[in-house]
Scaffold this motif. Sequence first.
Motif, short mmCIF file in Angstrom:
data_model
loop_
_atom_site.label_atom_id
_atom_site.label_comp_id
_atom_site.label_asym_id
_atom_site.label_seq_id
_atom_site.Cartn_x
_atom_site.Cartn_y
_atom_site.Cartn_z
N PHE A 1 0.83 -1.20 0.00
CA PHE A 1 0.00 0.00 0.00
C PHE A 1 0.87 1.25 0.00
N THR A 2 1.54 1.45 -1.13
CA THR A 2 2.42 2.61 -1.30
C THR A 2 2.18 3.24 -2.66
N PRO A 3 2.46 4.53 -2.80
CA PRO A 3 2.29 5.19 -4.10
C PRO A 3 3.14 4.55 -5.20
N LEU A 4 4.34 4.08 -4.87
CA LEU A 4 5.20 3.50 -5.87
C LEU A 4 4.60 2.22 -6.46
N ARG A 5 4.05 1.35 -5.60
CA ARG A 5 3.45 0.13 -6.12
C ARG A 5 2.27 0.46 -7.04
N GLU A 6 1.48 1.45 -6.67
CA GLU A 6 0.35 1.86 -7.51
C GLU A 6 0.84 2.42 -8.84
N ALA A 7 1.92 3.18 -8.80
CA ALA A 7 2.48 3.74 -10.03
C ALA A 7 3.02 2.65 -10.93
N LEU A 8 3.68 1.66 -10.34
CA LEU A 8 4.18 0.55 -11.14
C LEU A 8 3.03 -0.23 -11.76
N ASP A 9 1.93 -0.39 -11.03
CA ASP A 9 0.76 -1.07 -11.59
C ASP A 9 0.23 -0.34 -12.81
N ALA A 10 0.24 0.99 -12.76
CA ALA A 10 -0.24 1.78 -13.89
C ALA A 10 0.64 1.52 -15.12
N PHE A 11 1.95 1.46 -14.91
CA PHE A 11 2.86 1.16 -16.02
C PHE A 11 2.61 -0.25 -16.56
N VAL A 12 2.51 -1.21 -15.65
CA VAL A 12 2.31 -2.59 -16.07
C VAL A 12 1.00 -2.74 -16.84
#
Length: 406
Positions: free
Chosen positions: A320-331
């Motif tokens: 539950f971090t902004p970075l994981r969410e951002a990586l999901d958007a890229f993926v």
Amino acid sequence: MKQIKKAVLAYSGGLDTSIIIPWLKENYGCEVIAVSADVGQGDELEGLEQKALKTGASKLYILDLVDEFVNDYIIPTMKAGAVYEDGYLLGTSFARPIIAKKIVEIAKAEGADAIVHGCTGKGNDQVRFELTIKAFAPEMTIIAPWRIWDLKSRDDEIDYAEAHNIPLKINRETNYSKDKNLWHLSHEGLDLEDPGNEPDLESILEMGVTPEAAPDEPAYVTVDFDKGVPVAVNGEEMSATEVIRQLNVLGGANGVGIQDLVENRLVGMKSRGVYETPGGTILYRAHTVLETITLDKETLRVKTQLAQKYADLVYNGQWFTPLREALDAFVDKTQQTVTGTVRLKLYKGNVMNAGVWSPYSLYSESVATFGESDYNQKDSEGFINLFGLPIKVKATLDAQREDAVK
């Protein structure tokens, strides 16, 4: 001890949490509400309510989280291609955030003063649970008995359970530390603590057979994907949850997905574990194969680099971090063309490519063929001259300098 009136316990019914209920009542005198999450561990949930109540809990919640676990945690991690240290498919890691999040919801609804977990002070799970709790209830008191009580080992825990008439499903000889869900089963402890010991797979495997015991004939399986999400096995459409169930059966029967790893824990020490991930191993391979024909070189290279960071985030409890969410958007952007069918051959623990098709394939047989094609082979001469220009210039100038010295 801090005054606690009501505590919510992450309860699996295993050794640690079985003794935590009476320990909490002895040391805090508080009401204990147990919460068990169904993430696909099957018969491990049988009899839990009776056991929890008998040992002192006021109630037990059993939460059906299987589909949410698959769709919101497993599949995103698989699409990212995240693998920790070249072998661990993160089976325990991504189960902890969803469990901890749901426990926070119940703790708030129940007006609890504290959340309790049975993770040891040596492991990664304490971090995964507590980072999630901090994300959703930063004010909540967290109790981790392993960091407080006088018990020093699993043998001490068994002694405590026997003294308090707490029934256990294990004994001192089979006292492996295990974690099971739909995705995997992990084994740690006992003889596995010495990395020089070969694991006795025949005695510990539960999700499948050893490669030696697998059939002498290969089995073929096809997996269909739609934008990176598995949607069918052998042509039969099904949910991602059922895809994993089906692949677990096929993979297990063919000795697929057994990993014996020494990994680096977040807390700094190395640990050794044996993991069973039969369906996950097949699914990862199929997804990777499909990406080889649907993603361009540079996108695939960057995605592969970010996959390691994604694996670290999951392993370290930073879901539950902004970075994981951002990586999901890229993926998710990369997965727009990851649609098609992959055929694999399973044989005695091996997973081999046996065909791949996609309407978005970037592979052109007419260009790549060794036969006659429209490709102009003379074009490569200019490419090589430009690509090799720095090498040629350096060699030329080095030769001139050598001549000048002479």
